[in-house]
Design a protein around this motif. Structure first.
Motif, PDB file in Angstrom:
ATOM      1  N   TYR A   1      -6.148  33.638 -19.602  1.00 22.18           N
ATOM      2  CA  TYR A   1      -6.988  34.612 -20.067  1.00 22.18           C
ATOM      3  C   TYR A   1      -6.740  35.697 -21.147  1.00 22.18           C
ATOM      4  CZ  TYR A   1      -9.020  31.205 -16.246  1.00 22.18           C
ATOM      5  OH  TYR A   1      -9.719  30.327 -15.998  1.00 22.18           O
ATOM      6  N   ALA A   2      -8.369  36.182 -22.070  1.00 18.32           N
ATOM      7  CA  ALA A   2      -8.253  36.528 -22.571  1.00 18.32           C
ATOM      8  C   ALA A   2      -9.070  38.458 -21.282  1.00 18.32           C
ATOM      9  CB  ALA A   2      -9.438  37.321 -24.324  1.00 18.32           C
ATOM     10  N   ASP A   3      -8.698  39.761 -21.582  1.00 19.09           N
ATOM     11  CA  ASP A   3      -8.601  40.265 -21.476  1.00 19.09           C
ATOM     12  C   ASP A   3     -10.734  40.637 -20.980  1.00 19.09           C
ATOM     13  OD1 ASP A   3      -6.669  42.299 -21.234  1.00 19.09           O
ATOM     14  OD2 ASP A   3      -6.092  41.110 -19.815  1.00 19.09           O
ATOM     15  N   SER A   4     -10.889  40.088 -22.207  1.00 16.14           N
ATOM     16  CA  SER A   4     -12.788  40.858 -22.349  1.00 16.14           C
ATOM     17  C   SER A   4     -13.308  39.460 -21.264  1.00 16.14           C
ATOM     18  CB  SER A   4     -12.942  40.528 -23.727  1.00 16.14           C
ATOM     19  OG  SER A   4     -12.816  38.831 -23.992  1.00 16.14           O
ATOM     20  N   VAL A   5     -12.873  38.333 -21.169  1.00 15.31           N
ATOM     21  CA  VAL A   5     -13.390  37.749 -20.329  1.00 15.31           C
ATOM     22  C   VAL A   5     -12.816  37.476 -18.810  1.00 15.31           C
ATOM     23  CG1 VAL A   5     -13.998  35.985 -22.390  1.00 15.31           C
ATOM     24  CG2 VAL A   5     -11.921  35.674 -21.155  1.00 15.31           C
ATOM     25  N   LYS A   6     -12.652  37.090 -18.313  1.00 16.24           N
ATOM     26  CA  LYS A   6     -11.192  37.546 -17.018  1.00 16.24           C
ATOM     27  C   LYS A   6     -12.055  37.688 -15.845  1.00 16.24           C
ATOM     28  CE  LYS A   6      -6.647  38.521 -17.525  1.00 16.24           C
ATOM     29  NZ  LYS A   6      -5.966  39.266 -18.075  1.00 16.24           N
ATOM     30  N   GLY A   7     -11.896  37.022 -15.263  1.00 18.18           N
ATOM     31  CA  GLY A   7     -12.898  37.004 -13.977  1.00 18.18           C
ATOM     32  C   GLY A   7     -14.509  36.664 -14.478  1.00 18.18           C
ATOM     33  N   ARG A   8     -14.872  36.094 -15.171  1.00 15.26           N
ATOM     34  CA  ARG A   8     -16.273  36.135 -15.659  1.00 15.26           C
ATOM     35  C   ARG A   8     -15.899  34.744 -16.555  1.00 15.26           C
ATOM     36  NH1 ARG A   8     -19.136  37.458 -19.665  1.00 15.26           N
ATOM     37  NH2 ARG A   8     -17.326  38.814 -20.967  1.00 15.26           N
ATOM     38  N   PHE A   9     -15.089  34.208 -17.051  1.00  9.88           N
ATOM     39  CA  PHE A   9     -14.557  32.643 -17.322  1.00  9.88           C
ATOM     40  C   PHE A   9     -13.771  32.392 -17.177  1.00  9.88           C
ATOM     41  CE2 PHE A   9     -16.434  33.791 -21.647  1.00  9.88           C
ATOM     42  CZ  PHE A   9     -17.548  33.786 -21.758  1.00  9.88           C
ATOM     43  N   ALA A  10     -14.049  30.416 -16.771  1.00 11.24           N
ATOM     44  CA  ALA A  10     -12.456  30.223 -16.001  1.00 11.24           C
ATOM     45  C   ALA A  10     -12.247  28.885 -16.956  1.00 11.24           C
ATOM     46  CB  ALA A  10     -13.444  29.944 -14.557  1.00 11.24           C
ATOM     47  N   ILE A  11     -11.291  28.631 -16.943  1.00 13.73           N
ATOM     48  CA  ILE A  11     -11.427  27.198 -17.582  1.00 13.73           C
ATOM     49  C   ILE A  11     -10.609  26.158 -16.494  1.00 13.73           C
ATOM     50  CG2 ILE A  11      -9.097  27.776 -18.898  1.00 13.73           C
ATOM     51  CD1 ILE A  11      -9.095  26.294 -20.930  1.00 13.73           C
ATOM     52  N   SER A  12     -11.129  24.536 -17.568  1.00 15.59           N
ATOM     53  CA  SER A  12     -10.239  23.941 -15.880  1.00 15.59           C
ATOM     54  C   SER A  12     -10.122  22.498 -16.587  1.00 15.59           C
ATOM     55  CB  SER A  12     -11.397  23.416 -14.841  1.00 15.59           C
ATOM     56  OG  SER A  12     -12.557  23.202 -15.188  1.00 15.59           O
ATOM     57  N   ARG A  13     -10.072  21.722 -16.509  1.00 11.79           N
ATOM     58  CA  ARG A  13      -9.256  20.403 -17.121  1.00 11.79           C
ATOM     59  C   ARG A  13      -9.761  19.700 -16.012  1.00 11.79           C
ATOM     60  NH1 ARG A  13      -3.696  20.418 -19.895  1.00 11.79           N
ATOM     61  NH2 ARG A  13      -4.733  18.445 -21.046  1.00 11.79           N
ATOM     62  N   ASP A  14     -10.123  17.932 -16.714  1.00 14.24           N
ATOM     63  CA  ASP A  14      -9.724  16.707 -16.016  1.00 14.24           C
ATOM     64  C   ASP A  14      -9.850  15.686 -16.381  1.00 14.24           C
ATOM     65  OD1 ASP A  14     -11.562  14.278 -14.635  1.00 14.24           O
ATOM     66  OD2 ASP A  14     -13.391  15.397 -14.260  1.00 14.24           O
ATOM     67  N   ASN A  15      -8.187  15.301 -16.318  1.00 19.29           N
ATOM     68  CA  ASN A  15      -7.582  14.256 -16.934  1.00 19.29           C
ATOM     69  C   ASN A  15      -8.203  13.115 -17.150  1.00 19.29           C
ATOM     70  OD1 ASN A  15      -5.969  16.448 -18.089  1.00 19.29           O
ATOM     71  ND2 ASN A  15      -4.421  16.049 -16.506  1.00 19.29           N
ATOM     72  N   ALA A  16      -8.386  13.240 -15.678  1.00 23.66           N
ATOM     73  CA  ALA A  16      -9.339  11.866 -15.971  1.00 23.66           C
ATOM     74  C   ALA A  16     -10.151  11.400 -16.704  1.00 23.66           C
ATOM     75  CB  ALA A  16     -10.137  11.094 -14.330  1.00 23.66           C
ATOM     76  N   GLU A  17     -10.997  12.263 -17.298  1.00 21.48           N
ATOM     77  CA  GLU A  17     -12.083  11.958 -17.649  1.00 21.48           C
ATOM     78  C   GLU A  17     -11.651  12.869 -19.315  1.00 21.48           C
ATOM     79  OE1 GLU A  17     -15.387  11.514 -17.383  1.00 21.48           O
ATOM     80  OE2 GLU A  17     -14.135  10.875 -14.454  1.00 21.48           O
ATOM     81  N   ASN A  18     -11.095  12.968 -19.447  1.00 17.09           N
ATOM     82  CA  ASN A  18     -10.030  13.922 -20.750  1.00 17.09           C
ATOM     83  C   ASN A  18     -11.200  15.278 -21.511  1.00 17.09           C
ATOM     84  OD1 ASN A  18      -7.521  12.650 -22.280  1.00 17.09           O
ATOM     85  ND2 ASN A  18      -8.834  11.796 -23.970  1.00 17.09           N
ATOM     86  N   THR A  19     -10.825  15.959 -20.506  1.00 15.74           N
ATOM     87  CA  THR A  19     -11.864  16.521 -21.144  1.00 15.74           C
ATOM     88  C   THR A  19     -11.636  18.149 -20.501  1.00 15.74           C
ATOM     89  OG1 THR A  19     -13.954  15.313 -20.976  1.00 15.74           O
ATOM     90  CG2 THR A  19     -14.414  17.616 -20.595  1.00 15.74           C
ATOM     91  N   VAL A  20     -11.772  19.253 -21.367  1.00 20.09           N
ATOM     92  CA  VAL A  20     -11.906  20.436 -20.265  1.00 20.09           C
ATOM     93  C   VAL A  20     -12.816  20.972 -21.004  1.00 20.09           C
ATOM     94  CG1 VAL A  20     -10.135  22.853 -20.916  1.00 20.09           C
ATOM     95  CG2 VAL A  20      -8.963  20.479 -21.702  1.00 20.09           C
ATOM     96  N   TYR A  21     -12.849  22.492 -19.905  1.00 13.64           N
ATOM     97  CA  TYR A  21     -14.522  23.013 -19.286  1.00 13.64           C
ATOM     98  C   TYR A  21     -13.953  24.212 -19.848  1.00 13.64           C
ATOM     99  CZ  TYR A  21     -15.964  17.779 -17.815  1.00 13.64           C
ATOM    100  OH  TYR A  21     -16.704  16.952 -17.698  1.00 13.64           O
ATOM    101  N   LEU A  22     -15.174  25.141 -19.747  1.00 13.98           N
ATOM    102  CA  LEU A  22     -14.517  26.255 -20.218  1.00 13.98           C
ATOM    103  C   LEU A  22     -16.690  26.980 -18.938  1.00 13.98           C
ATOM    104  CD1 LEU A  22     -13.593  29.117 -20.844  1.00 13.98           C
ATOM    105  CD2 LEU A  22     -14.843  29.554 -22.997  1.00 13.98           C
ATOM    106  N   HIS A  23     -16.224  27.260 -17.739  1.00 11.49           N
ATOM    107  CA  HIS A  23     -16.878  27.980 -17.238  1.00 11.49           C
ATOM    108  C   HIS A  23     -17.078  29.172 -17.286  1.00 11.49           C
ATOM    109  CE1 HIS A  23     -16.521  24.123 -14.544  1.00 11.49           C
ATOM    110  NE2 HIS A  23     -14.931  24.083 -15.219  1.00 11.49           N
ATOM    111  N   MET A  24     -18.498  29.716 -18.004  1.00  5.40           N
ATOM    112  CA  MET A  24     -18.848  31.098 -17.937  1.00  5.40           C
ATOM    113  C   MET A  24     -20.298  31.504 -17.388  1.00  5.40           C
ATOM    114  SD  MET A  24     -18.586  30.968 -22.452  1.00  5.40           S
ATOM    115  CE  MET A  24     -20.116  29.810 -22.486  1.00  5.40           C
TER     116      MET A  24
END
Length: 123
Positions: A59-82
């Protein structure tokens, strides 16, 4: 690799938003490191978050603790939770796929890019 982002839109400061990036070319993304970047008007594109093939995150320092990245390989999708969005988060958000399986923060590490989704955050 064709990538399609979704989930952007106008939000007020303090709320949460989830962006999605789907692989649309029929090719699996599960072996690729994936990243999220953003570009505000008049500024250079900057790194936000990345995830390796096995789930290691960066993570970039500016978003650490607020944003989370995750992936769902079954759905072939990556998420950014803000979460706890602030006006300084206002940008066009892009997802990117790397030919490598290792997460990095540098844009040249990524070969395929989505078209971007806008996230304006009002105060």
């Amino acid at each position: 690799v064709q990538l399609v982002e979704s989930g952007g839109g106008v939000v007020q400061a303090g709320v949460s938003l989830r962006l999605a990036c789907a692989g649309a070319s029929g090719r699996t993304l599960k072996h690729n490191a994936m990243g999220w970047f953003r570009q505000a008007p008049g500024k250079e594109r900057e790194f936000v978050a990345a995830i390796s093939w096995d789930g290691v995150t960066l993570y970039a320092d500016s978003v650490k603790g607020r944003f989370a990245i995750s992936r769902d390989n079954a759905e072939n999708t990556v998420y950014l939770h803000m979460h706890s969005l602030i006006p300084a988060d206002t940008s066009v958000y892009y997802c990117a796929a790397s030919p490598s399986s290792t997460a990095r923060g540098a844009p040249p590490h990524y070969a395929s890019w989505g078209q971007g989704t806008q996230v304006p955050v009002s105060s």
